[in-house]
Design an enzyme around this catalytic site. Structure first.
Site, PDB file in Angstrom:
ATOM      1  N   HIS A 111       3.069  11.744   0.027  1.00 48.92           N
ATOM      2  CA  HIS A 111       3.231  10.323   0.321  1.00 48.92           C
ATOM      3  C   HIS A 111       3.313  10.143   1.847  1.00 48.92           C
ATOM      4  CE1 HIS A 111       4.342   6.176  -0.350  1.00 48.92           C
ATOM      5  NE2 HIS A 111       5.316   6.327   0.517  1.00 48.92           N
ATOM      6  N   GLU A 144       8.847   9.817 -13.230  1.00 47.42           N
ATOM      7  CA  GLU A 144       8.231   8.586 -13.742  1.00 47.42           C
ATOM      8  C   GLU A 144       8.384   7.392 -12.817  1.00 47.42           C
ATOM      9  OE1 GLU A 144       8.068   7.678 -17.993  1.00 47.42           O
ATOM     10  OE2 GLU A 144       9.390   9.414 -18.204  1.00 47.42           O
ATOM     11  N   GLU A 176       0.161  15.538   7.015  1.00 46.44           N
ATOM     12  CA  GLU A 176       0.035  15.677   5.552  1.00 46.44           C
ATOM     13  C   GLU A 176      -0.720  16.941   5.198  1.00 46.44           C
ATOM     14  OE1 GLU A 176      -1.317  12.341   3.218  1.00 46.44           O
ATOM     15  OE2 GLU A 176      -0.626  10.920   4.702  1.00 46.44           O
TER      16      GLU A 176
HETATM   17  C1  GRF Z   1      -2.742   9.977   1.891  1.00 48.62           C
HETATM   18  O1  GRF Z   1      -2.218   9.229   2.949  1.00 48.62           O
HETATM   19  C2  GRF Z   1      -1.679  10.315   0.892  1.00 48.62           C
HETATM   20  O2  GRF Z   1      -0.424  10.522   1.466  1.00 48.62           O
HETATM   21  C3  GRF Z   1      -1.642   9.101   0.018  1.00 48.62           C
HETATM   22  O3  GRF Z   1      -2.979   8.707  -0.099  1.00 48.62           O
HETATM   23  C4  GRF Z   1      -3.706   9.154   1.037  1.00 48.62           C
HETATM   24  C5  GRF Z   1      -4.839   9.969   0.539  1.00 48.62           C
HETATM   25  O4  GRF Z   1      -5.688  10.391   1.576  1.00 48.62           O
HETATM   26  N1  GRF Z   1      -0.995   9.378  -1.239  1.00 48.62           N
HETATM   27  P1  GRF Z   1      -6.863  11.386   1.268  1.00 48.62           P
HETATM   28  O5  GRF Z   1      -7.673  10.797   0.096  1.00 48.62           O
HETATM   29  O6  GRF Z   1      -6.281  12.715   0.927  1.00 48.62           O
HETATM   30  O7  GRF Z   1      -7.691  11.414   2.531  1.00 48.62           O
END
Ligand code: GRF
Length: 210
Positions: A111, A144, A176
């Site tokens: 996230h 959930e 990420e």
């Molecule tokens: C990311 O920012 C992730 O944290 C969120 O959706 C986005 C997906 O990016 N859940 P990608 O499709 O992996 O480029």
């Protein structure tokens, strides 16, 4: 340690999927992506899977008469592909117990915010609008609720005065990719432990044996 048999659920760009595929190719992640499933047709993530030679399919939720039937089919295809752990990577659907009980404590999500702040959609914009000076990302177990499962790892980035949603999202996305690969490798090494308590479960990372 055994190779992590991974399923990845996507809905769009798939840059986190790409980070996972790259880490596997570079032997930084001991995993095999057994199946990529998108609930949206023709997305870039599917192209990325194809280019990496990884099996993929589109399972469009709109073609199912109920959420339950969709989730049953989703779990079935992952099961049949030999998937043991599921990584959500930009998958824009809430999963219920119908799916989660098929992979108990084996579904993780990334996230783009420091949970529990800014759950839900447009997390980076929520953070900007709030005026926080530090933002980041969270890898967590999926329960959930909406982005509410036990936190496994977080990474931070600064928020600059001239940031907009795109610049902040890009800075977070770089972290990420690092965080997701790192956590998946911990899972492959069997180092994530979930401890239940009266206030809820907490995830901790066990130190590597010497
Ligand atoms: C990311 O920012 C992730 O944290 C969120 O959706 C986005 C997906 O990016 N859940 P990608 O499709 O992996 O480029």
């Amino acid at each position: 340690m055994s190779t992590l048999q991974l399923g990845v659920l996507v809905s769009g760009n798939g840059s986190n999927l790409q980070a996972i595929l790259d880490a596997i190719a570079d032997s930084r992640l001991d995993a095999a992506v057994r199946l990529v499933v998108s609930n949206v047709p023709d997305v870039r993530a599917l192209e990325r899977a194809e280019r990496a030679g990884v099996p993929s399919l589109t399972l469009c939720h709109r073609e199912f008469s109920s959420r339950e039937l969709y989730e049953q089919r989703l779990a079935d295809v992952l099961d049949e592909a030999g998937v043991e752990w599921v990584a959500l990577a930009g998958f824009m659907r809430i999963l219920t117990s119908t799916f989660l009980r098929r992979f108990p404590d084996r579904v993780v999500n990334i996230h783009p915010a420091l949970l529990p702040a800014f759950a839900g959609a447009h997390a980076q914009l929520q953070a900007l609008n709030y005026g926080v000076k530090v933002a980041g990302c969270t890898v967590h177990f999926v329960d959930e609720g909406v982005d509410s499962g036990p936190i496994i790892a977080q990474r931070t980035v600064p928020v600059f005065d001239d940031d907009d949603e795109a610049s902040l999202s890009g800075r977070i996305l770089t972290e990420e990719h690092r965080a997701y690969v790192e956590v998946l490798q911990w899972i492959a090494e069997g180092r994530i432990h979930l401890a239940g308590g009266s206030e809820g479960s907490r995830a901790r990372v066990v130190r590597q044996p010497p």
